[in-house]
Write an enzyme that holds these catalytic residues in place. Structure first.
Site, PDB file in Angstrom:
ATOM      1  N   ARG A 150       3.145 -10.251   1.147  1.00 27.59           N
ATOM      2  CA  ARG A 150       2.064 -11.123   1.614  1.00 27.59           C
ATOM      3  C   ARG A 150       2.461 -11.962   2.839  1.00 27.59           C
ATOM      4  NH1 ARG A 150       0.629  -7.732  -0.339  1.00 27.59           N
ATOM      5  NH2 ARG A 150      -0.340  -7.421  -2.361  1.00 27.59           N
TER       6      ARG A 150
ATOM      7  N   SER B  96      -5.826 -14.111  -5.104  1.00 26.32           N
ATOM      8  CA  SER B  96      -4.660 -14.696  -5.770  1.00 26.32           C
ATOM      9  C   SER B  96      -4.214 -15.973  -5.061  1.00 26.32           C
ATOM     10  CB  SER B  96      -3.500 -13.703  -5.766  1.00 26.32           C
ATOM     11  OG  SER B  96      -3.855 -12.578  -6.527  1.00 26.32           O
TER      12      SER B  96
ATOM     13  N   GLU C  84       0.147 -18.473  -2.238  1.00 25.34           N
ATOM     14  CA  GLU C  84      -0.133 -17.370  -1.307  1.00 25.34           C
ATOM     15  C   GLU C  84      -1.192 -17.840  -0.297  1.00 25.34           C
ATOM     16  OE1 GLU C  84      -0.882 -13.476  -3.063  1.00 25.34           O
ATOM     17  OE2 GLU C  84      -2.417 -13.072  -1.550  1.00 25.34           O
TER      18      GLU C  84
HETATM   19  C1  LIG Z   1     -11.887 -11.694  -3.882  1.00 21.15           C
HETATM   20  C2  LIG Z   1     -10.628 -11.624  -3.066  1.00 21.15           C
HETATM   21  C3  LIG Z   1      -9.725 -10.612  -3.341  1.00 21.15           C
HETATM   22  C4  LIG Z   1      -8.526 -10.531  -2.621  1.00 21.15           C
HETATM   23  N1  LIG Z   1      -7.656  -9.526  -2.910  1.00 21.15           N
HETATM   24  C5  LIG Z   1      -6.528  -9.397  -2.194  1.00 21.15           C
HETATM   25  C6  LIG Z   1      -5.618  -8.331  -2.458  1.00 21.15           C
HETATM   26  O1  LIG Z   1      -5.808  -7.511  -3.343  1.00 21.15           O
HETATM   27  N2  LIG Z   1      -4.509  -8.234  -1.699  1.00 21.15           N
HETATM   28  C7  LIG Z   1      -4.247  -9.117  -0.687  1.00 21.15           C
HETATM   29  O2  LIG Z   1      -3.228  -8.962   0.009  1.00 21.15           O
HETATM   30  N3  LIG Z   1      -5.092 -10.151  -0.426  1.00 21.15           N
HETATM   31  C8  LIG Z   1      -6.213 -10.310  -1.141  1.00 21.15           C
HETATM   32  N4  LIG Z   1      -7.067 -11.358  -0.880  1.00 21.15           N
HETATM   33  C9  LIG Z   1      -6.695 -12.373   0.116  1.00 21.15           C
HETATM   34  C10 LIG Z   1      -7.256 -12.123   1.534  1.00 21.15           C
HETATM   35  O3  LIG Z   1      -8.452 -11.403   1.473  1.00 21.15           O
HETATM   36  C11 LIG Z   1      -6.247 -11.359   2.406  1.00 21.15           C
HETATM   37  O4  LIG Z   1      -5.051 -12.089   2.544  1.00 21.15           O
HETATM   38  C12 LIG Z   1      -6.838 -11.089   3.797  1.00 21.15           C
HETATM   39  O5  LIG Z   1      -6.040 -10.133   4.450  1.00 21.15           O
HETATM   40  C13 LIG Z   1      -6.941 -12.333   4.667  1.00 21.15           C
HETATM   41  O6  LIG Z   1      -7.660 -11.988   5.831  1.00 21.15           O
HETATM   42  P1  LIG Z   1      -8.583 -13.056   6.577  1.00 21.15           P
HETATM   43  O7  LIG Z   1      -9.077 -12.418   7.828  1.00 21.15           O
HETATM   44  O8  LIG Z   1      -9.608 -13.576   5.664  1.00 21.15           O
HETATM   45  O9  LIG Z   1      -7.501 -14.141   6.931  1.00 21.15           O
HETATM   46  P2  LIG Z   1      -7.704 -15.729   6.890  1.00 21.15           P
HETATM   47  O10 LIG Z   1      -7.837 -16.159   5.477  1.00 21.15           O
HETATM   48  O11 LIG Z   1      -8.745 -16.138   7.834  1.00 21.15           O
HETATM   49  O12 LIG Z   1      -6.282 -16.196   7.453  1.00 21.15           O
HETATM   50  C14 LIG Z   1      -5.110 -16.006   6.732  1.00 21.15           C
HETATM   51  C15 LIG Z   1      -3.930 -16.489   7.602  1.00 21.15           C
HETATM   52  O13 LIG Z   1      -3.804 -15.615   8.723  1.00 21.15           O
HETATM   53  C16 LIG Z   1      -3.972 -16.341   9.940  1.00 21.15           C
HETATM   54  N5  LIG Z   1      -4.703 -15.438  10.844  1.00 21.15           N
HETATM   55  C17 LIG Z   1      -5.861 -14.781  10.580  1.00 21.15           C
HETATM   56  N6  LIG Z   1      -6.177 -13.993  11.621  1.00 21.15           N
HETATM   57  C18 LIG Z   1      -5.219 -14.159  12.553  1.00 21.15           C
HETATM   58  C19 LIG Z   1      -4.986 -13.623  13.846  1.00 21.15           C
HETATM   59  N7  LIG Z   1      -5.802 -12.721  14.408  1.00 21.15           N
HETATM   60  N8  LIG Z   1      -3.880 -14.027  14.529  1.00 21.15           N
HETATM   61  C20 LIG Z   1      -3.025 -14.947  13.987  1.00 21.15           C
HETATM   62  N9  LIG Z   1      -3.196 -15.494  12.768  1.00 21.15           N
HETATM   63  C21 LIG Z   1      -4.277 -15.105  12.062  1.00 21.15           C
HETATM   64  C22 LIG Z   1      -4.730 -17.588   9.580  1.00 21.15           C
HETATM   65  O14 LIG Z   1      -4.463 -18.650  10.486  1.00 21.15           O
HETATM   66  C23 LIG Z   1      -4.164 -17.886   8.188  1.00 21.15           C
HETATM   67  O15 LIG Z   1      -2.920 -18.519   8.309  1.00 21.15           O
HETATM   68  C24 LIG Z   1      -8.250 -11.473  -1.604  1.00 21.15           C
HETATM   69  C25 LIG Z   1      -9.172 -12.502  -1.324  1.00 21.15           C
HETATM   70  C26 LIG Z   1     -10.345 -12.581  -2.058  1.00 21.15           C
HETATM   71  C27 LIG Z   1     -11.320 -13.670  -1.737  1.00 21.15           C
END
Ligand SMILES: Cc1cc2nc3c(=O)[nH]c(=O)nc-3n(C[C@H](O)[C@H](O)[C@H](O)COP(=O)(O)OP(=O)(O)OC[C@H]3O[C@@H](n4cnc5c(N)ncnc54)[C@H](O)[C@@H]3O)c2cc1C
Length: 303
Positions: free
Chosen positions: A178, A229, A299
């Protein structure tokens, strides 16, 4: 932020900067206060100018992807929240001898990319069925499930920092659980990624995604009001198992509740504050540490 700085920021971007902008609606938890500013960046040139200004002025900033792994504090974020759009929402597919190359901008929705790949018979992203967010967020988090992660299919990642844009080949990335360690000075923006996928029968790919989704439905609550998570799994164990073993399923603080379906998920039952969630996280950490000696590491990224 004084007027001079506001003008400087506004001038480098095509879209209007939104001041004192509430971030709750940009996160799946749906909680938290405003950012001092919300900037939508649509081109590489805009991003380069923006990064130059924030570096020069010492301004805090943070990219928000889909907001599915962040918890914004109630007091908000005293900096610029950056949303990528425009060229960063583009993707392209290229056929190679052995398979398919996908070039995806950081703002491309990961579930949308998966859907397109399934339809066209490009295999390799099935693990992500049910993971919300963007390609950029998936790279930063090394999003994964079922023993696979985005790092497994990455060929390279393009990043931009105050010193410019750079391509980091997969061999130089250090994927961790992660977390993706990208060996360049922080902070940087992931602007795009190149993925390498394989041809396969669309029906077979679809069936694998379906089976993952079914397993998720049984084990996990819906995306709205949660961030998946909350804690990382400690080495050799599962955070959900530890939280459940501590009898914390269903524990509630304000409107934040430990899910009865999956103990490592906190749900905003409606009207929760970020403080409710933070307090619940702290209570979980304390009880699990007291019961098992294991301190759970979040996480979720806290802004
Ligand atoms: C229902 C649900 C189920 C999930 N299941 C999983 C799973 O099975 N496995 C898993 O790994 N995760 C899971 N997640 C967590 C999440 O969806 C993942 O971590 C996802 O990849 C985050 O992407 P995001 O674009 O929403 O990032 P954000 O939440 O917007 O950002 C996460 C971090 O990345 C940084 N960031 C985002 N984009 C960039 C960029 N372009 N450049 C630099 N920094 C950046 C942000 O500043 C922050 O620190 C789940 C979440 C939910 C709500």
């Amino acid at each position: 932020m004084d007027r001079r700085l506001k003008n400087k920021l506004a001038e480098c971007l095509n879209r209007p900067v939104l001041w004192n902008y509430p971030l709750a609606g940009h996160t799946t938890f749906g909680v938290g206060g405003p950012a001092a500013a919300l900037a939508v960046v649509e081109t590489h040139a805009e991003l380069a100018s923006f990064l130059g200004i924030v570096e020069q002025e010492g301004l805090a900033w943070r990219v928000l992807g889909g907001g599915s792994n962040v918890l914004v504090r109630d007091e908000g974020f005293d900096g610029v929240a950056v949303l990528l759009d425009g060229v960063f929402s583009h993707h392209s597919f290229g056929l190679t001898d052995g398979g398919v190359t996908v070039e995806a901008g950081a703002a491309v929705r990961f579930p949308k990319l998966l859907a397109m790949c399934v339809k066209q018979g490009y295999a390799g992203l099935e693990f992500s069925a049910g993971i919300p967010g963007t390609v950029g967020g998936a790279v930063v988090m090394n999003a994964g499930a079922w023993g696979a992660a985005i790092a497994d299919v990455l060929t390279s990642v393009d990043i931009m920092g105050p010193l410019g844009q750079e391509r980091i080949e997969a061999a130089n990335l250090q994927p961790q659980y992660r977390r993706m360690v990208i060996p360049v000075p922080q902070p940087y923006v992931v602007v795009s990624a190149i993925l390498s996928l394989q041809h396969e029968n669309p029906a077979d790919i679809h069936n694998r995604c379906d089976s993952y989704l079914q397993q998720r439905r049984l084990r996990q609550p819906k995306a709205a009001g949660s961030a998946g998570s909350v804690f990382k799994n400690p080495e050799g164990d599962s955070a959900g198992r530890l939280i459940e073993a501590s009898g914390l399923k269903g524990l509630k603080i304000g409107s934040a509740e430990v899910s009865n379906l999956h103990a490592n998920v906190i749900i905003n039952r409606g009207g929760a504050s970020a403080l409710d969630i933070l307090r619940l996280m702290e209570r979980i950490q304390q009880k699990v540490a007291a019961d098992s000696g294991i301190y759970l590491d979040p996480e979720v990224h806290i802004l």
